[in-house]
Motif scaffolding. Structure first.
Motif, PDB file in Angstrom:
ATOM      1  N   SER A   2      14.054   0.622   3.655  1.00 16.58           N
ATOM      2  CA  SER A   2      14.225   2.044   3.923  1.00 16.58           C
ATOM      3  C   SER A   2      13.455   2.467   5.166  1.00 16.58           C
ATOM      4  CB  SER A   2      13.747   2.865   2.723  1.00 16.58           C
ATOM      5  OG  SER A   2      12.340   2.842   2.640  1.00 16.58           O
ATOM      6  N   LEU A   3      13.825   3.610   5.670  1.00 14.70           N
ATOM      7  CA  LEU A   3      13.169   4.149   6.856  1.00 14.70           C
ATOM      8  C   LEU A   3      11.699   4.438   6.582  1.00 14.70           C
ATOM      9  CD1 LEU A   3      13.434   5.165   9.762  1.00 14.70           C
ATOM     10  CD2 LEU A   3      14.043   7.388   8.830  1.00 14.70           C
ATOM     11  N   GLN A   4      11.394   4.953   5.385  1.00 16.37           N
ATOM     12  CA  GLN A   4      10.012   5.257   5.039  1.00 16.37           C
ATOM     13  C   GLN A   4       9.153   3.998   5.055  1.00 16.37           C
ATOM     14  OE1 GLN A   4       9.370   6.963   1.180  1.00 16.37           O
ATOM     15  NE2 GLN A   4       7.229   7.357   1.567  1.00 16.37           N
ATOM     16  N   VAL A   5       9.684   2.899   4.539  1.00 13.13           N
ATOM     17  CA  VAL A   5       8.937   1.641   4.521  1.00 13.13           C
ATOM     18  C   VAL A   5       8.695   1.162   5.940  1.00 13.13           C
ATOM     19  CG1 VAL A   5       9.041  -0.779   3.858  1.00 13.13           C
ATOM     20  CG2 VAL A   5       9.706   0.969   2.223  1.00 13.13           C
ATOM     21  N   ARG A   6       9.707   1.254   6.789  1.00 15.12           N
ATOM     22  CA  ARG A   6       9.547   0.798   8.168  1.00 15.12           C
ATOM     23  C   ARG A   6       8.577   1.671   8.959  1.00 15.12           C
ATOM     24  NH1 ARG A   6      14.813   0.553  10.896  1.00 15.12           N
ATOM     25  NH2 ARG A   6      15.715   1.594   9.119  1.00 15.12           N
ATOM     26  N   LEU A   7       8.580   2.982   8.704  1.00 15.40           N
ATOM     27  CA  LEU A   7       7.710   3.878   9.449  1.00 15.40           C
ATOM     28  C   LEU A   7       6.269   3.880   8.951  1.00 15.40           C
ATOM     29  CD1 LEU A   7       9.945   7.024   9.992  1.00 15.40           C
ATOM     30  CD2 LEU A   7       9.276   5.331  11.668  1.00 15.40           C
ATOM     31  N   PHE A   8       6.085   3.767   7.634  1.00 14.49           N
ATOM     32  CA  PHE A   8       4.749   3.957   7.068  1.00 14.49           C
ATOM     33  C   PHE A   8       4.166   2.716   6.404  1.00 14.49           C
ATOM     34  CE2 PHE A   8       6.812   8.179   6.873  1.00 14.49           C
ATOM     35  CZ  PHE A   8       6.007   8.800   7.811  1.00 14.49           C
ATOM     36  N   GLY A   9       4.815   1.574   6.536  1.00 12.08           N
ATOM     37  CA  GLY A   9       4.304   0.354   5.934  1.00 12.08           C
ATOM     38  C   GLY A   9       2.955  -0.058   6.488  1.00 12.08           C
ATOM     39  N   TRP A  10       2.705   0.213   7.760  1.00 15.91           N
ATOM     40  CA  TRP A  10       1.437  -0.170   8.382  1.00 15.91           C
ATOM     41  C   TRP A  10       0.250   0.555   7.764  1.00 15.91           C
ATOM     42  CZ3 TRP A  10      -1.371   3.664  10.708  1.00 15.91           C
ATOM     43  CH2 TRP A  10      -0.687   4.841  11.001  1.00 15.91           C
ATOM     44  N   LEU A  11       0.488   1.725   7.131  1.00 13.00           N
ATOM     45  CA  LEU A  11      -0.608   2.444   6.491  1.00 13.00           C
ATOM     46  C   LEU A  11      -1.206   1.658   5.330  1.00 13.00           C
ATOM     47  CD1 LEU A  11       0.869   6.044   6.358  1.00 13.00           C
ATOM     48  CD2 LEU A  11      -1.094   5.293   7.698  1.00 13.00           C
ATOM     49  N   HIS A  12      -0.440   0.718   4.780  1.00 16.46           N
ATOM     50  CA  HIS A  12      -0.878  -0.029   3.610  1.00 16.46           C
ATOM     51  C   HIS A  12      -1.437  -1.399   3.959  1.00 16.46           C
ATOM     52  CE1 HIS A  12       0.732   2.904   0.738  1.00 16.46           C
ATOM     53  NE2 HIS A  12       1.572   3.167   1.724  1.00 16.46           N
ATOM     54  N   CYS A  13      -1.629  -1.689   5.237  1.00 16.56           N
ATOM     55  CA  CYS A  13      -2.151  -3.001   5.630  1.00 16.56           C
ATOM     56  C   CYS A  13      -3.614  -3.211   5.248  1.00 16.56           C
ATOM     57  CB  CYS A  13      -1.944  -3.237   7.117  1.00 16.56           C
ATOM     58  SG  CYS A  13      -0.225  -3.578   7.534  1.00 16.56           S
ATOM     59  N   PRO A  14      -4.539  -2.344   5.635  1.00 24.24           N
ATOM     60  CA  PRO A  14      -5.911  -2.589   5.177  1.00 24.24           C
ATOM     61  C   PRO A  14      -6.033  -2.246   3.700  1.00 24.24           C
ATOM     62  CG  PRO A  14      -5.835  -0.611   6.516  1.00 24.24           C
ATOM     63  CD  PRO A  14      -4.465  -1.203   6.542  1.00 24.24           C
ATOM     64  N   SER A  15      -6.914  -2.944   3.029  1.00 26.13           N
ATOM     65  CA  SER A  15      -7.089  -2.676   1.595  1.00 26.13           C
ATOM     66  C   SER A  15      -7.710  -1.297   1.409  1.00 26.13           C
ATOM     67  CB  SER A  15      -7.983  -3.739   0.964  1.00 26.13           C
ATOM     68  OG  SER A  15      -9.301  -3.605   1.450  1.00 26.13           O
ATOM     69  N   MET A  16      -7.436  -0.718   0.244  1.00 25.34           N
ATOM     70  CA  MET A  16      -7.990   0.602  -0.065  1.00 25.34           C
ATOM     71  C   MET A  16      -9.517   0.522  -0.128  1.00 25.34           C
ATOM     72  SD  MET A  16      -7.336   3.759  -0.461  1.00 25.34           S
ATOM     73  CE  MET A  16      -5.815   4.311  -1.159  1.00 25.34           C
ATOM     74  N   ALA A  17     -10.047  -0.590  -0.607  1.00 23.09           N
ATOM     75  CA  ALA A  17     -11.503  -0.746  -0.672  1.00 23.09           C
ATOM     76  C   ALA A  17     -12.114  -0.685   0.725  1.00 23.09           C
ATOM     77  CB  ALA A  17     -11.859  -2.063  -1.354  1.00 23.09           C
ATOM     78  N   MET A  18     -11.469  -1.327   1.699  1.00 16.64           N
ATOM     79  CA  MET A  18     -11.975  -1.304   3.065  1.00 16.64           C
ATOM     80  C   MET A  18     -11.924   0.114   3.636  1.00 16.64           C
ATOM     81  SD  MET A  18     -10.892  -3.418   6.550  1.00 16.64           S
ATOM     82  CE  MET A  18      -9.591  -4.191   5.719  1.00 16.64           C
ATOM     83  N   LEU A  19     -10.867   0.851   3.340  1.00 16.61           N
ATOM     84  CA  LEU A  19     -10.767   2.224   3.831  1.00 16.61           C
ATOM     85  C   LEU A  19     -11.817   3.119   3.191  1.00 16.61           C
ATOM     86  CD1 LEU A  19      -6.914   2.744   3.977  1.00 16.61           C
ATOM     87  CD2 LEU A  19      -8.493   2.550   5.896  1.00 16.61           C
ATOM     88  N   ILE A  20     -12.085   2.913   1.916  1.00 15.24           N
ATOM     89  CA  ILE A  20     -13.091   3.722   1.227  1.00 15.24           C
ATOM     90  C   ILE A  20     -14.480   3.438   1.796  1.00 15.24           C
ATOM     91  CG2 ILE A  20     -14.253   4.065  -0.998  1.00 15.24           C
ATOM     92  CD1 ILE A  20     -11.448   3.770  -2.291  1.00 15.24           C
TER      93      ILE A  20
END
Length: 85
Positions: A2-20
């Protein structure tokens, strides 16, 4: 895919723990006399955020929180992280 996956998939690359960890570290540093993020938000609320360095500081200390918010708003792209080598 889907378009959403292609546009926003990069947001999920770093782990949530690393972002926190990044959000905590950048949000509270430097601790003395007060955390930069709180200082810049206070300046923004009072209309005193006018210097470019202060605007950059707000962006720099707040980007992990923004990234986490965007990641939580795009659950359909979860699990899709494709880094080209």
């Amino acid at each position: 895919m889907s378009l959403q996956v292609r546009l926003f998939g990069w947001l999920h690359c770093p782990s949530m723990a690393m972002l926190i960890v990044a959000a905590i570290m950048l949000g509270i540093m430097p601790v003395f006399p007060e955390p930069h993020l709180l200082e810049k938000l206070r300046m923004l609320m009072h209309g005193q955020l006018v210097r470019p360095i202060d605007m950059f500081d707000l962006l720099w200390h707040g980007w992990p929180l923004l990234w986490i918010a965007l990641r939580l708003l795009t659950p359909g792209a979860a699990g899709y992280c494709r880094v080209r080598t």
